[in-house]
Design a protein around this motif. Structure first.
Motif, PDB file in Angstrom:
ATOM      1  N   ASP A 492       0.717  -1.395  -0.056  1.00  0.00           N
ATOM      2  CA  ASP A 492      -0.015  -0.072  -0.171  1.00  0.00           C
ATOM      3  C   ASP A 492       0.673   0.924   0.262  1.00  0.00           C
ATOM      4  O   ASP A 492       0.475   2.206  -1.030  1.00  0.00           O
ATOM      5  N   HIS A 493       1.755   1.103   0.423  1.00  0.00           N
ATOM      6  CA  HIS A 493       3.271   2.492   0.794  1.00  0.00           C
ATOM      7  C   HIS A 493       3.701   2.874  -0.580  1.00  0.00           C
ATOM      8  O   HIS A 493       3.560   4.772  -0.765  1.00  0.00           O
ATOM      9  N   ALA A 494       4.214   1.392  -1.191  1.00  0.00           N
ATOM     10  CA  ALA A 494       4.933   1.612  -2.293  1.00  0.00           C
ATOM     11  C   ALA A 494       3.887   2.234  -3.231  1.00  0.00           C
ATOM     12  O   ALA A 494       4.435   3.461  -4.316  1.00  0.00           O
ATOM     13  N   GLN A 495       2.318   1.970  -3.418  1.00  0.00           N
ATOM     14  CA  GLN A 495       1.403   2.146  -4.388  1.00  0.00           C
ATOM     15  C   GLN A 495       1.043   3.124  -4.024  1.00  0.00           C
ATOM     16  O   GLN A 495       0.810   4.135  -5.529  1.00  0.00           O
ATOM     17  N   TYR A 572      -4.267  -7.060  -7.299  1.00  0.00           N
ATOM     18  CA  TYR A 572      -2.860  -7.248  -8.078  1.00  0.00           C
ATOM     19  C   TYR A 572      -2.699  -5.717  -8.239  1.00  0.00           C
ATOM     20  O   TYR A 572      -2.956  -5.859  -9.598  1.00  0.00           O
ATOM     21  N   ARG A 573      -1.607  -4.555  -7.862  1.00  0.00           N
ATOM     22  CA  ARG A 573      -1.317  -3.858  -8.453  1.00  0.00           C
ATOM     23  C   ARG A 573       0.241  -3.755  -8.701  1.00  0.00           C
ATOM     24  O   ARG A 573       0.678  -4.173  -8.774  1.00  0.00           O
ATOM     25  N   ASP A 574       0.361  -2.276  -9.146  1.00  0.00           N
ATOM     26  CA  ASP A 574       1.900  -1.698 -10.205  1.00  0.00           C
ATOM     27  C   ASP A 574       2.710  -2.237  -8.443  1.00  0.00           C
ATOM     28  O   ASP A 574       3.879  -2.191  -9.338  1.00  0.00           O
ATOM     29  N   SER A 575       2.859  -1.952  -7.665  1.00  0.00           N
ATOM     30  CA  SER A 575       3.523  -2.177  -6.232  1.00  0.00           C
ATOM     31  C   SER A 575       3.849  -3.761  -6.325  1.00  0.00           C
ATOM     32  O   SER A 575       4.984  -4.338  -6.393  1.00  0.00           O
ATOM     33  N   ASN A 576       3.080  -4.792  -6.795  1.00  0.00           N
ATOM     34  CA  ASN A 576       2.994  -5.899  -6.548  1.00  0.00           C
ATOM     35  C   ASN A 576       3.336  -6.485  -7.387  1.00  0.00           C
ATOM     36  O   ASN A 576       4.995  -7.139  -8.041  1.00  0.00           O
TER      37      ASN A 576
END
Length: 861
Positions: A492-495, A572-576
Motif C-alpha cells: 500500500d505504501h509503495a502504491q 494485484y497492483r503496480d507495487s506487486n
C-alpha cells in the motif's frame, strides 16, 4: 479461488449417506472381479504383481506408471496421465483402482480394447475426465477448466455422491457387503435380455450387447472416440498421507464379533475408503453414547487394506473437535496433507545461535560487501513477518541505474547435514493458512535473524545490475553482502508513491524510517524501480511470456475470535508487479549462473508446455463459442487473452472466466536437477518463455532456494561445492515438488474453509456470476464478488421445465421458471457460456456446506 469438496461431510448432502466408498462394483469393477473360490474368503482386489514383473513390464512398455487422480465428485472414476500427452487413461471403479489412494504413483495395465470407454462424439461425455486439483504454477496465477471438458473438477465445492447402496449396508460390515458383491457378480451372468434390468438395479448405465455390431462397440470405433482403460497392478509410491479426517459410528450388527472389537470410521473425503478402527482407540463412552460423537471430527491413519476386505483397517489418532469449527478443521487439513506442524525439537533448536542478541562477527563482515549505508528497503504485505527480499535503486552519474535485489542469506544459518537442515528439507516449504503460517524454519530465523527487518544489520545474498533506464542489463554482480534496511514498506505504501509521484509523503504516512535516509530518497528509488519494472514487464510479454491473473480471496478476521468478518478479492497492483519483475530478473540471473558453474548439479525450475489433449479440448471449446484464440505459444495465448476483449465490465468478466479456462491445460512447474535431464530444451519455462529459471528469492519459506543459495555461493568460490550427487539433488527436487503441491492445496482448502464459515455466519450472500460451462442438467458459474466457482442444478430450482440443446456447437439450457402468481406466465431464461446471472450463496444443513441458487429473472429481462 479454488473450491474443494474434500472438506464437506457427505452426511449433510441429502443423498444416501454412503459417500465414502465401500467396494460396490461399477461396470469397470465387474470386468475385473476375481472369481469366487471355495474354502476361503473371496478376494475383492487382485494381488499386486512383483517388483520384478513391474520393472520388466515398464521396460517393455506393457505397463504404464503415473500419479493417480480420483474424481472428487465421482469416487469410482480415476485417471492417470497418458505418457504421450493424449487423453488420460481411465480407471473405472474401486476394484480396478486396487487400494491405491489419490496422488499415489501407480503402475497400471491396459485392459483389452473392447473394454475401453466410448467418448461420445458430441463431447457430452468428456466432462467426467478432468479431476485435477488445482495445479497451475504460481508463475501463472490461475486455475480452472472449461466445464465442457470437465465435470468432476476439484475446484467446484459441490459433491455428487453416486451412492449405489444405503449407508447401513456398509455399517453391517464386510460379510453383508460380500453378499452384495456376490449378487452383483451373479447379475453379470444374466442373459442379454435381462442385462438392461440389472443395470437399473445397480445404478450403472450399460448398453445391451449382442453379437451384431454396435455404434458404441470400442472395437469398431476410431481411437478419437475412445479412452483407454486400465487397472492398477502395483503401487510404486504411496504419496497419499494415509491420514484422513472423519466421523466414527458403531457397526449396525450389534450381534457380530466385529461389533465388539471395531467401530467404522467414515472419512469426510469420500475418495478415501471407510476404515475399521479398534474400539479401544475410541472415547471410553463411545459405545454407550455414540450420538454424543456424531459431529466430532477425528483423525484416522490407514494401516492396512487387505485383498479380501471392502474396508481398510486403521488407527484412530486423535479427536480434533466439532466439525465446522476453524481450528479442528484446519488441523484436519494439515494432517491429511502430511504437513508437519509440530514444535521444532531441542536438537533442531540447538543449531540456532545461542548467544542472543546475535551480532555479525567482524570476521564475517570482512568477507562481505558492506551495503549498510545504501538506501535499501523491503516491500511486502502489511502483515508479513518473514521478510526475504529487499530492493535498492540509485542513479549513476552516467544516467544509468544501479539496481539491487538483496535476499536473506539463510544458508549461513542452515548448514548442510545438520538437524536443522534435515527438518527444513523435509518440510520443504512454509505453509500459509488464512489465520496462521506453519513455518519451514524456527521463528528465531524466520522472523528475526534472517528476516530483513528495518534498521538491523542482516546477512544477504545480492544480485546487483547496472541497467539503462529502459531496463537493458549492462553489468551484473553476484555476491554475499550485509545490509541494513531503512524502512519496511507495505504494498500500500509503495502504491501510494506510484499513484502520487509528485507528493512527498509525511513521516506519519509511513512506518519508521532510518535517519540515514530521507523519505524523498526512498520515494525516488521506488518510482525509478517502478519505471524500469514497467519496461521489463512490457519486454517480457513482447518476447512471449504468459500471465494468468487468478482471483484470490482474502479475509478480514475478528481479532479476538479469529472468525471471518469480511472477504474481498485481493487486488494485484503496480507495487506487486514492481517486486515481481525484479524477483523474476534475479531468479533468471541466478539460474544462468549456477547452470554455467554446475551443469550436472544445478537446481532449476522448468515449466512443461500445456497438455496436448486438454489444449485440444480447450481449442474445440473456444471454436464452439466463437472465440478466436491463438494457442500456438504462451505469448500468442497471452496476447489473445488481453486483446480479444474490451475494457467494459462485461468484457473484463469474460476475461476472468477465460483466464480460469486457459489455466486448465497448464502443467505444474517443477524443480529438477540438470544432471538427470539430458535434453536442454526440456529446461524451458513455458509461461515465462525463458530457457533457464530457478527459485532464489524466498529462502526463508522454500528449501529449494536454500539449495540454490548453496550452489550460487559455491559458484562464486565462497564455499566448497555442495556434497550432493545429482540423483540426491533430483530426489530433493521431487520432494520439494510434492510439498509445494500439498502446501498449495492446503492454502486453497483453508480459504475454502473460511469462506464456508463466512457464508454460514454472514450469509446469504448475493453476487453477479458468469456462466462458465453448460451441462445437460446443470451449469457452472464463476461468482464474481468472491471468485468461487459453483455448480447450479436445474432440479434445485423452482422450474416448470428445462431444456438442453446445442445451438450450432454451443451448449444451451432454457429454464422455464414457475410463475410467482397463478395468473402470470412462466418466465423463460436462456443459459449459455458467458451469460451473466444473479446468484445467492446460502449455507446448507452441514457445517461447511453451502450452495448457489439462481435468482429468478425479473419479467422485464
Amino acid at each position: 479461488m479454488n473450491n474443494s469438496d474434500s472438506r464437506i461431510n457427505p452426511r449433510q448432502l441429502g443423498t444416501p449417506r454412503g459417500g465414502s466408498y465401500a467396494t460396490v462394483p461399477t461396470s469397470g469393477d465387474r470386468k475385473n472381479l476375481n472369481k469366487p473360490t471355495r474354502g476361503r474368503k473371496k478376494s475383492i482386489f487382485e494381488a499386486y504383481v512383483s517388483k520384478e514383473d513391474v520393472s520388466a513390464g515398464l521396460k517393455r512398455g506393457e505397463l504404464i506408471q503415473g500419479p493417480l487422480r480420483i474424481n472428487p465428485k465421482k469416487y469410482h472414476e480415476a485417471f492417470i496421465p497418458s505418457p504421450d500427452g493424449s487423453r488420460d487413461i481411465f480407471i473405472d471403479g474401486v476394484v480396478a483402482r486396487n487400494r491405491a489412494l489419490n496422488g499415489d504413483i501407480v503402475v497400471v495395465k491396459l485392459l483389452p480394447r473392447d473394454q475401453w470407454k466410448v467418448i461420445k462424439p458430441d463431447g457430452s461425455d468428456k466432462e467426467t475426465e478432468v479431476t485435477h486439483e488445482s495445479d497451475v504454477p504460481e508463475d501463472m496465477l490461475g486455475t480452472c477448466v472449461p466445464q465442457e471438458t470437465a465435470k468432476g473438477d476439484a475446484q467446484s465445492p459441490d459433491v455428487i455422491i453416486e451412492a449405489q447402496f444405503d449407508d447401513n449396508d456398509a455399517e453391517h460390515g464386510q460379510d453383508h457387503l460380500q453378499d452384495m458383491l456376490t449378487d452383483d457378480i451373479q447379475k453379470l451372468s444374466l442373459d442379454t435380455a435381462e442385462k438392461g434390468k440389472a443395470a437399473g438395479v445397480t445404478g450403472v448405465k450399460r448398453t445391451e450387447q449382442d453379437d451384431g455390431p454396435k455404434v458404441n462397440d470400442p472395437r469398431l470405433l476410431p481411437d478419437e472416440f475412445l479412452q483407454r482403460t486400465a487397472k492398477v497392478v502395483y503401487i510404486l509410491e504411496k504419496k497419499h498421507s494415509r491420514a484422513a479426517t472423519g466421523f466414527i459410528k458403531l457397526l449396525a450388527d450389534r450381534n457380530s464379533e466385529l461389533f465388539k472389537r471395531c467401530a467404522m470410521f467414515s472419512p469426510v473425503d469420500h475418495r478415501v475408503p471407510r476404515v475399521y478402527v479398534p474400539l479401544a482407540d475410541c472415547p471410553p463412552d463411545f459405545v454407550a453414547k455414540p450420538e454424543a460423537y456424531s459431529q466430532m471430527l477425528f483423525i484416522c491413519r490407514i494401516v492396512d487394506w487387505k485383498e479380501d476386505s471392502n474396508f481398510a483397517s486403521g488407527q484412530l489418532c486423535k479427536s480434533l473437535g466439532q466439525a465446522g469449527e476453524i481450528e479442528p478443521e484446519s488441523e484436519g487439513i494439515l494432517t491429511e496433507y502430511g504437513v508437519d506442524f509440530s514444535d521444532f525439537s531441542p536438537e533442531v533448536l540447538e543449531c540456532l545461535p545461542q548467544n542472543l542478541p546475535w551480532v555479525i562477527s567482524p570476521g564475517e563482515l570482512a568477507k562481505r560487501r558492506d551495503l549498510r549505508k545504501e538506501c535499501i528497503f523491503t516491500i511486502d504485505p502489511s502483515t508479513a513477518r518473514d521478510l526475504d527480499d529487499a530492493l535498492s535503486c540509485k542513479q549513476l552519474p552516467d544516467g544509468n541505474l544501479e539496481v539491487g535485489v538483496h535476499i536473506a542469506d539463510v544458508s549461513y544459518f542452515v548448514l548442510e547435514d545438520t538437524a536443522l537442515d534435515k527438518v527444513a528439507s523435509e518440510r520443504a516449504t512454509s505453509v500459509y493458512l488464512v489465520q496462521k503460517v506453519i513455518p519451514m524454519l524456527p521463528r528465531l530465523l524466520c522472523e528475526e535473524l534472517c528476516s530483513l527487518n528495518p534498521m538491523q544489520d542482516r546477512l544477504t545474498f545480492s544480485v546487483i545490475w547496472k541497467l539503462t533506464p529502459e531496463g537493458k542489463i549492462l553489468e551484473e554482480w553476484f555476491g554475499q553482502t550485509v545490509i541494513c534496511s531503512c524502512v519496511k514498506l507495505s504494498y500500500d505504501h509503495a502504491q501510494s508513491m506510484i499513484d502520487s509521484p509528485g507528493k512527498v509523503l509525511s513521516p506519519e504516512e509511513l512506518p519508521p524510517v532510518s535517519p540515514e535516509h530521507s523519505i524523498a530518497e526512498i520515494q525516488e528509488a521506488v518510482l525509478s524501480l517502478h519505471r524500469v519494472a514497467q519496461r521489463l514487464r512490457k519486454q517480457r510479454f513482447t518476447e512471449g511470456a504468459l500471465h494468468l491473473d487468478q482471483m484470490k480471496l482474502s479475509f478480514t478476521l475478528d481479532q479476538e475470535s479469529g472468525m471471518p468478518q469480511g472477504c474481498y478479492i485481493y487486488q494485484y497492483r503496480d507495487s506487486n508487479r514492481l517486486v515481481e519483475e525484479f524477483m523474476l530478473l534475479a531468479n533468471m540471473a541466478v539460474a544462468h549462473q549456477i547452470y554455467r558453474s554446475f551443469p550436472e548439479q544445478a537446481f532449476l525450475r522448468r515449466h512443461p508446455p500445456p497438455q496436448t489433449k486438454l489444449l485440444k479440448d480447450l481449442m474445440d471449446f473456444c471454436n464452439q463459442v466463437g472465440l478466436d484464440i491463438d494457442f500456438s505459444s504462451a505469448g500468442t495465448l497471452h496476447k489473445s487473452l488481453n486483446e480479444t476483449f474490451g475494457a467494459d465490465k462485461y468484457s473484463r468478466t469474460r476475461k476472468e472466466v477465460l483466464t480460469y479456462m486457459f489455466s486448465r491445460p497448464m502443467q505444474m512447474a517443477l524443480y529438477f536437477c540438470t544432471g538427470v535431464l539430458h535434453d536442454e530444451t526440456l529446461f524451458h519455462h513455458y509461461a515465462l518463455n525463458v530457457p533457464f529459471y530457478t527459485h532464489f528469492t524466498s529462502p526463508i519459506r522454500r528449501y529449494a532456494d536454500i539449495v540454490v543459495h548453496r550452489l550460487l555461493s559455491a559458484s562464486l568460490g565462497a564455499r566448497s561445492p555442495i556434497r550432493m550427487e545429482k540423483e540426491a539433488i533430483q530426489k530433493q527436487a521431487d520432494h520439494c515438488n510434492d510439498r509445494k503441491m500439498a502446501s498449495k492445496r492446503v492454502q486453497e482448502l483453508s480459504a475454502d474453509l473460511f469462506f464456508s464459515v463466512f457464508v454460514r455466519e454472514c450469509g446469504p450472500l448475493e453476487s453477479e456470476a458468469m456462466v462458465m460451462g453448460v451441462l445437460s442438467k446443470a451449469f457452472d458459474v464463476l461468482v464474481l464478488k468472491f471468485g468461487v466457482q459453483k455448480r447450479i442444478y436445474c432440479n434445485a430450482l423452482p422450474l416448470v421445465d428445462f431444456r438442453f440443446q446445442k445451438v450450432g456447437k454451443k451448449p444451451e439450457l432454457t429454464l422455464l421458471w414457475e410463475p410467482e402468481e397463478p395468473e402470470e406466465e412462466s418466465v423463460p431464461q436462456v443459459i449459455t457460456i458467458f451469460t451473466l446471472v444473479e446468484v445467492v450463496l446460502t449455507a446448507d444443513g452441514g457445517p461447511l456446506k453451502y450452495s448457489a441458487l439462481l435468482k429468478r429473472p425479473s419479467l422485464d429481462k
